[in-house]
Design a protein around this motif. Sequence first.
Motif, mmCIF file in Angstrom:
data_model
loop_
_atom_site.group_PDB
_atom_site.id
_atom_site.type_symbol
_atom_site.label_atom_id
_atom_site.label_comp_id
_atom_site.label_asym_id
_atom_site.label_seq_id
_atom_site.Cartn_x
_atom_site.Cartn_y
_atom_site.Cartn_z
ATOM 1 N N ALA A 100 0.825 -1.210 0.000
ATOM 2 C CA ALA A 100 0.000 0.000 0.000
ATOM 3 C C ALA A 100 0.856 1.256 0.000
ATOM 4 O O ALA A 100 0.539 2.237 -0.695
ATOM 5 N N LEU A 101 1.932 1.261 0.770
ATOM 6 C CA LEU A 101 2.819 2.428 0.812
ATOM 7 C C LEU A 101 3.561 2.594 -0.507
ATOM 8 O O LEU A 101 3.794 3.728 -0.961
ATOM 9 N N ARG A 102 3.914 1.494 -1.131
ATOM 10 C CA ARG A 102 4.523 1.583 -2.460
ATOM 11 C C ARG A 102 3.536 2.159 -3.465
ATOM 12 O O ARG A 102 3.892 2.996 -4.297
ATOM 13 N N ASP A 103 2.298 1.695 -3.400
ATOM 14 C CA ASP A 103 1.272 2.190 -4.316
ATOM 15 C C ASP A 103 1.051 3.693 -4.140
ATOM 16 O O ASP A 103 0.663 4.384 -5.088
ATOM 17 N N ALA A 104 1.287 4.180 -2.913
ATOM 18 C CA ALA A 104 1.165 5.620 -2.646
ATOM 19 C C ALA A 104 2.395 6.390 -3.100
ATOM 20 O O ALA A 104 2.484 7.601 -2.898
#
Length: 235
Positions: A100-104
């Motif tokens: 999720a943090l990568r996607d952000a």
Amino acid sequence: MTGAEFIAAVAALHRASAEDDLCGPFLSVLPVTAVAISTLGDPLGSETVCASDSTAARLEEIQLDLGEGPCWEAVRTRRPVLEPDLQRSRSAGWPVALTALRDARLGAVFAFPIRFGTIDIGAVDLYHREAAAFPEGAVEDATALAEAVARQVLRRALAGVDDALQGHTQDGNPYSRREVYQASGMLAAQTGAGPSDALLLLRAHAYAAGRPVRDLARDVIARDVDFTDHTDSAR
């Protein structure tokens, strides 16, 4: 950063009032682009205390929604968690949050635990939009700032607990997750699940639907989503 600037940042945290920004002093002296501070888990609950901008608030919400991430690891281990290149990280401790943090499109995150005496309060998350190393001296400075902010975070968290116990419904914290706990209580009553399982179920449905937990919680409270007869009604 000069020694005088660091001393000023520590002093600002020590003398902060209930309305003062606690994230600003971190941002002013550390090599990061955003800051967020949250309480995590027992005994104070999980809630963002402050965020330097909307991006930091959303990154913090991701970790709170999922119940995993660098901030949770920092609290659990009582040690800083340093991820200078999140897009290439191989950390296996929080795989869903990592995705999720990568996607952000987050570049780096550095999480520091907040403790007061023997109480584990939460964590300070320092974000950088690009991959970036965190200098050794900055680790020492961030640790000292986290120690300096602990008393203020504890005071604010306890004030929120007092308000809840007294039945106050007005909440000055824009990041309050009170509705999450209200919704999980309703879900527990609807499904017969225990409090912890009800919160886990709420998180799972929000994740499956690609929604923030607070959004789904509001629908549960408004009775737009009901788990009484089925568990696939999150929308």
